[in-house]
Design a protein around this motif. Sequence first.
Motif, PDB file in Angstrom:
ATOM      1  N   LYS A 103     -62.269  -4.116  -7.152  1.00 59.26           N
ATOM      2  CA  LYS A 103     -61.646  -5.092  -6.254  1.00 59.26           C
ATOM      3  C   LYS A 103     -60.129  -4.962  -6.284  1.00 59.26           C
ATOM      4  O   LYS A 103     -59.461  -5.040  -5.247  1.00 59.26           O
ATOM      5  N   ASP A 104     -59.559  -4.783  -7.480  1.00 61.03           N
ATOM      6  CA  ASP A 104     -58.113  -4.583  -7.595  1.00 61.03           C
ATOM      7  C   ASP A 104     -57.665  -3.368  -6.796  1.00 61.03           C
ATOM      8  O   ASP A 104     -56.658  -3.401  -6.093  1.00 61.03           O
ATOM      9  N   GLN A 147     -66.135  -3.934 -11.958  1.00 56.50           N
ATOM     10  CA  GLN A 147     -66.176  -4.574 -10.638  1.00 56.50           C
ATOM     11  C   GLN A 147     -64.802  -5.142 -10.270  1.00 56.50           C
ATOM     12  O   GLN A 147     -64.364  -5.002  -9.132  1.00 56.50           O
ATOM     13  N   ARG A 148     -64.152  -5.800 -11.209  1.00 59.69           N
ATOM     14  CA  ARG A 148     -62.821  -6.361 -10.949  1.00 59.69           C
ATOM     15  C   ARG A 148     -61.813  -5.252 -10.685  1.00 59.69           C
ATOM     16  O   ARG A 148     -60.934  -5.392  -9.843  1.00 59.69           O
ATOM     17  N   ARG A 186     -60.208  -5.745 -17.698  1.00 59.92           N
ATOM     18  CA  ARG A 186     -61.056  -6.273 -16.626  1.00 59.92           C
ATOM     19  C   ARG A 186     -62.301  -5.405 -16.452  1.00 59.92           C
ATOM     20  O   ARG A 186     -62.290  -4.222 -16.743  1.00 59.92           O
ATOM     21  N   ARG A 192     -52.089  -3.523 -11.283  1.00 63.87           N
ATOM     22  CA  ARG A 192     -53.306  -3.628 -10.472  1.00 63.87           C
ATOM     23  C   ARG A 192     -53.290  -2.671  -9.282  1.00 63.87           C
ATOM     24  O   ARG A 192     -54.260  -2.568  -8.556  1.00 63.87           O
TER      25      ARG A 192
END
Length: 175
Positions: free
Chosen positions: A69-70, A65-66, A62, A98
Amino acid sequence: AVTALIAAIERAEPTVVHVHFGTYDLAARAAVNKLRARGGQWSDLQLVWHYRTALETPVNERSIQRRIKDYIKFARASRDTNLVVGVTQAVADEAVARGVDAKRVRGIVAGTDTETFRPDAETRARVRAELGIAEDSTMLLHMGWHWQRKGGDLLAAAMTQLEAAGHADVVACSI
């Protein structure tokens, strides 16, 4: 969304708030935390996050940015959840990857026909025991936010057909 969830929880007075698929996770967390802060009957309010869909790309692939967020959602915000459920062990493992604490994650088989869904007897027996389903029982699981739109009529028809076919112990669970 938080205000609406608080109002719904106050009306229903549940002991567990169970949200699905990521849409209301953070709003439910905020609502439950506000109610818990009031104390009294809300002190022990439980929060369950329930996931059914895996990521399109593996966690380690990922974008940055992802991953941020995770971290915010799974490593930080999930601390206030009592349980994170994945509908397969793979989805549960993904939640851990995550950032959710592995002690608060469970994979629960989403299939209801544990005889054919899981071929090994040990796993099948464990799933049936955890769900309280007798070995000779047939269980139908219906999940959706609106009973009719999510096939409640099909659930009723399936029960009728199974009973007509001689299945004596048919258990239906509509969530």
